[in-house]
Design an enzyme around this catalytic site. Sequence first.
Site, mmCIF file in Angstrom:
data_model
loop_
_atom_site.group_PDB
_atom_site.id
_atom_site.type_symbol
_atom_site.label_atom_id
_atom_site.label_comp_id
_atom_site.label_asym_id
_atom_site.label_seq_id
_atom_site.Cartn_x
_atom_site.Cartn_y
_atom_site.Cartn_z
ATOM 1 N N GLY A 152 5.100 3.130 -0.756
ATOM 2 C CA GLY A 152 6.528 3.073 -1.086
ATOM 3 C C GLY A 152 6.932 2.048 -2.138
ATOM 4 O O GLY A 152 6.315 1.954 -3.205
ATOM 5 N N ARG A 186 -1.720 -3.233 6.756
ATOM 6 C CA ARG A 186 -2.691 -3.120 7.856
ATOM 7 C C ARG A 186 -3.770 -2.069 7.587
ATOM 8 O O ARG A 186 -4.947 -2.349 7.655
ATOM 9 C CB ARG A 186 -1.964 -2.779 9.172
ATOM 10 C CG ARG A 186 -1.073 -3.888 9.685
ATOM 11 C CD ARG A 186 -0.080 -3.356 10.701
ATOM 12 N NE ARG A 186 0.652 -2.217 10.162
ATOM 13 C CZ ARG A 186 1.489 -1.456 10.841
ATOM 14 N NH1 ARG A 186 1.690 -1.683 12.111
ATOM 15 N NH2 ARG A 186 2.122 -0.455 10.259
ATOM 16 N N SER A 203 15.322 -6.945 1.281
ATOM 17 C CA SER A 203 16.275 -6.691 2.359
ATOM 18 C C SER A 203 16.711 -5.230 2.215
ATOM 19 O O SER A 203 15.848 -4.354 2.070
ATOM 20 C CB SER A 203 17.443 -7.673 2.244
ATOM 21 O OG SER A 203 18.463 -7.374 3.136
ATOM 22 N N TYR A 251 18.095 -2.862 12.995
ATOM 23 C CA TYR A 251 17.522 -3.040 11.650
ATOM 24 C C TYR A 251 18.381 -3.953 10.778
ATOM 25 O O TYR A 251 17.899 -4.883 10.140
ATOM 26 C CB TYR A 251 17.387 -1.654 11.024
ATOM 27 C CG TYR A 251 16.935 -1.611 9.585
ATOM 28 C CD1 TYR A 251 15.598 -1.780 9.248
ATOM 29 C CD2 TYR A 251 17.848 -1.363 8.553
ATOM 30 C CE1 TYR A 251 15.180 -1.707 7.924
ATOM 31 C CE2 TYR A 251 17.446 -1.286 7.234
ATOM 32 C CZ TYR A 251 16.108 -1.461 6.924
ATOM 33 O OH TYR A 251 15.706 -1.389 5.605
ATOM 34 N N ASP A 294 -1.785 -7.983 9.740
ATOM 35 C CA ASP A 294 -0.495 -7.602 10.315
ATOM 36 C C ASP A 294 0.454 -8.786 10.110
ATOM 37 O O ASP A 294 0.265 -9.830 10.743
ATOM 38 C CB ASP A 294 -0.668 -7.284 11.806
ATOM 39 C CG ASP A 294 0.620 -6.752 12.420
ATOM 40 O OD1 ASP A 294 1.710 -7.051 11.886
ATOM 41 O OD2 ASP A 294 0.542 -6.034 13.425
ATOM 42 N N SER A 317 0.811 -1.227 0.000
ATOM 43 C CA SER A 317 0.000 0.000 0.000
ATOM 44 C C SER A 317 0.838 1.268 0.000
ATOM 45 O O SER A 317 0.299 2.363 -0.021
ATOM 46 C CB SER A 317 -0.930 -0.003 1.219
ATOM 47 O OG SER A 317 -0.175 0.092 2.412
ATOM 48 N N LYS A 319 17.754 -7.540 8.415
ATOM 49 C CA LYS A 319 17.952 -7.611 6.964
ATOM 50 C C LYS A 319 19.036 -8.638 6.592
ATOM 51 O O LYS A 319 18.985 -9.253 5.539
ATOM 52 C CB LYS A 319 18.286 -6.212 6.409
ATOM 53 C CG LYS A 319 17.142 -5.207 6.581
ATOM 54 C CD LYS A 319 15.895 -5.644 5.814
ATOM 55 C CE LYS A 319 14.779 -4.618 5.850
ATOM 56 N NZ LYS A 319 13.582 -5.016 5.096
HETATM 57 N N1 LIG Z 1 12.838 3.305 1.866
HETATM 58 C C1 LIG Z 1 14.076 2.899 2.049
HETATM 59 O O1 LIG Z 1 15.001 3.698 2.171
HETATM 60 C C2 LIG Z 1 14.404 1.444 2.072
HETATM 61 C C3 LIG Z 1 13.459 0.503 2.403
HETATM 62 N N2 LIG Z 1 13.806 -0.822 2.441
HETATM 63 C C4 LIG Z 1 12.811 -1.819 2.814
HETATM 64 O O2 LIG Z 1 11.765 -1.818 1.858
HETATM 65 C C5 LIG Z 1 10.549 -2.168 2.476
HETATM 66 C C6 LIG Z 1 9.491 -1.115 2.165
HETATM 67 O O3 LIG Z 1 9.927 0.118 2.654
HETATM 68 P P1 LIG Z 1 9.225 1.497 2.247
HETATM 69 O O4 LIG Z 1 8.563 1.363 0.949
HETATM 70 O O5 LIG Z 1 10.231 2.551 2.475
HETATM 71 O O6 LIG Z 1 8.143 1.605 3.448
HETATM 72 P P2 LIG Z 1 6.734 2.317 3.554
HETATM 73 O O7 LIG Z 1 6.612 2.701 5.006
HETATM 74 O O8 LIG Z 1 6.544 3.374 2.550
HETATM 75 O O9 LIG Z 1 5.732 1.103 3.293
HETATM 76 C C7 LIG Z 1 5.679 0.036 4.169
HETATM 77 C C8 LIG Z 1 4.524 -0.875 3.804
HETATM 78 O O10 LIG Z 1 4.512 -1.987 4.695
HETATM 79 C C9 LIG Z 1 3.246 -2.062 5.348
HETATM 80 N N3 LIG Z 1 3.424 -2.555 6.711
HETATM 81 C C10 LIG Z 1 4.145 -2.001 7.711
HETATM 82 N N4 LIG Z 1 4.044 -2.730 8.829
HETATM 83 C C11 LIG Z 1 3.229 -3.783 8.533
HETATM 84 C C12 LIG Z 1 2.741 -4.885 9.278
HETATM 85 N N5 LIG Z 1 3.052 -5.060 10.557
HETATM 86 N N6 LIG Z 1 1.941 -5.781 8.641
HETATM 87 C C13 LIG Z 1 1.602 -5.623 7.347
HETATM 88 N N7 LIG Z 1 2.048 -4.599 6.598
HETATM 89 C C14 LIG Z 1 2.851 -3.692 7.187
HETATM 90 C C15 LIG Z 1 2.723 -0.623 5.326
HETATM 91 O O11 LIG Z 1 1.335 -0.516 5.456
HETATM 92 P P3 LIG Z 1 0.601 -0.395 6.909
HETATM 93 O O12 LIG Z 1 1.410 0.550 7.711
HETATM 94 O O13 LIG Z 1 -0.783 0.097 6.602
HETATM 95 O O14 LIG Z 1 0.584 -1.769 7.466
HETATM 96 C C16 LIG Z 1 3.176 -0.207 3.939
HETATM 97 O O15 LIG Z 1 2.308 -0.720 2.966
HETATM 98 C C17 LIG Z 1 10.870 -2.325 3.965
HETATM 99 O O16 LIG Z 1 11.092 -3.683 4.232
HETATM 100 C C18 LIG Z 1 12.145 -1.544 4.148
HETATM 101 O O17 LIG Z 1 12.929 -2.038 5.207
HETATM 102 C C19 LIG Z 1 15.050 -1.241 2.139
HETATM 103 C C20 LIG Z 1 16.010 -0.355 1.809
HETATM 104 C C21 LIG Z 1 15.767 1.057 1.744
HETATM 105 C C1 LIG Z 2 33.300 -1.209 -2.673
HETATM 106 C C2 LIG Z 2 32.447 -0.898 -1.532
HETATM 107 C C3 LIG Z 2 31.463 0.192 -1.779
HETATM 108 C C4 LIG Z 2 30.738 0.510 -0.554
HETATM 109 C C5 LIG Z 2 29.606 1.461 -0.744
HETATM 110 C C6 LIG Z 2 28.943 1.589 0.563
HETATM 111 C C7 LIG Z 2 27.723 2.385 0.637
HETATM 112 C C8 LIG Z 2 26.939 1.864 1.812
HETATM 113 C C9 LIG Z 2 25.900 2.688 2.335
HETATM 114 C C10 LIG Z 2 24.977 1.916 3.262
HETATM 115 C C11 LIG Z 2 23.607 2.318 3.026
HETATM 116 C C12 LIG Z 2 22.599 1.715 3.923
HETATM 117 C C13 LIG Z 2 21.254 2.209 3.493
HETATM 118 C C14 LIG Z 2 20.175 1.480 4.142
HETATM 119 C C15 LIG Z 2 18.847 1.845 3.549
HETATM 120 C C16 LIG Z 2 17.785 1.414 4.423
HETATM 121 O O1 LIG Z 2 17.418 0.276 4.488
HETATM 122 C C17 LIG Z 2 17.323 2.550 5.225
HETATM 123 N N1 LIG Z 2 16.251 3.226 4.586
HETATM 124 C C18 LIG Z 2 17.079 2.195 6.621
HETATM 125 O O2 LIG Z 2 17.481 3.296 7.355
#
Ligand SMILES: NC(=O)C1=CN([C@@H]2O[C@H](COP(=O)(O)OP(=O)(O)OC[C@H]3O[C@@H](n4cnc5c(N)ncnc54)[C@H](OP(=O)(O)O)[C@@H]3O)[C@@H](O)[C@H]2O)C=CC1
Ligand SMILES: CCCCCCCCCCCCCCCC(=O)[C@@H](N)CO
Length: 335
Positions: free
Chosen positions: A48, A69, A178, A192, A99, A46, A196
Amino acid sequence: MTNKLRMRELIGCGVLIVAILYVVYKYLTRSKRSLDKKHVVITGGSSGIGKAVAIEVARMGANVTLIARNEEKLHSAKLEVMRNCIHPEQQKIQYFSVDVSENYEAIEKALDAAEEDLGPVYMLVNCAGMAICGKLEDTNISDIKYLMDLNYFGSLYPTKVLVPRMKCRGEGIIVMVSSQAGLLGIYGLSAYSATKFALRGLAEALHMECKPYNVSVTLALPPDTDTPGLANEEKTKPLETRLISESAGLIQPEVVAKRLVVDALNGTFYSTVGFESFMLKTLCCGMTPVVSLEELFLQVFLMGGFRLISSVYLASFHRIIKNCMKTRDTTKKAE
Ligand SMILES: NC(=O)C1=CN([C@@H]2O[C@H](COP(=O)(O)OP(=O)(O)OC[C@H]3O[C@@H](n4cnc5c(N)ncnc54)[C@H](OP(=O)(O)O)[C@@H]3O)[C@@H](O)[C@H]2O)C=CC1
Ligand SMILES: CCCCCCCCCCCCCCCC(=O)[C@@H](N)CO
């Protein structure tokens, strides 16, 4: 003169032949899998990255189940995904409010209901997750446990429900979302990062278990991505964490989603975007599955150099931490 000319011609021909062989190899090994009329389940669909993946697969003709949720967010995401369908009459988009961190049985029930409506699940994208940032001593035990429940068990439960069904049918795709922080632990992401890293271990083992059944496993490793989730974690993120994370850039969720879907269809194990992410995934390939010859060659030839480059990055991360400490000390003294 003529010798030099001949040499150039020879090199030119060689390059041309290698290029042609490469194109033929890419053509022969291209993915033959399609998502048209297939059922795709996306947890965290829903918002990101998850929502961007839902839109991407809808554009490929998939029927989509969104799981999260909040019903309001789910409903508005459903409408947005529907606008992106290529066969608006036939494609079905549905959602369930569950959830994923809570209990296995509730997820099993929701997935049973989802399959009843849209047929067997062909692809599962585990995207529900979040970050709670802060040094270990500043993070509550309950928050640390919640992160493991949501990011790790929240991906494991739906996977455990669907893997045996996929194996039974002899087809399917599992995707775990991840993070770059699933390859590298950094300041302020101790709780965190561990969740991951856990997904990486699960994905690697699962890949080996599933391969003989034609079920592929892909692990997406995005850097900071411009989503509501990131905006939320920025509110409490230590400055050190933000500055270190910025080294891998900021990516749009649509870009992450496009790459993730292509990699999942190709059965690529690590899915990344951006050059820093490419370096990190190459450096951290370990004994991850060998899925293409060119990736294997790149890993063999680049790993050593990337290890050297990583020491420069690490030195800059430690400098950031030292500088932040100094600035804090001076402001404290000034007070
Ligand atoms: N954005 C970033 O910088 C990065 C994100 N990620 C990973 O990508 C994934 C998505 O992140 P992002 O798009 O930023 O997050 P958002 O917060 O934008 O979206 C998260 C989604 O997960 C759902 N969600 C959260 N908690 C629950 C729960 N307990 N049960 C069911 N659904 C749930 C939310 O809906 P609702 O709250 O309604 O349940 C929402 O749809 C995550 O796993 C995050 O760790 C990885 C690297 C970088
Ligand atoms: C040859 C080696 C090259 C190394 C490059 C290193 C760069 C690493 C940066 C680490 C970034 C972590 C982001 C996490 C994003 C995420 O999950 C968050 N949104 C949660 O806070």
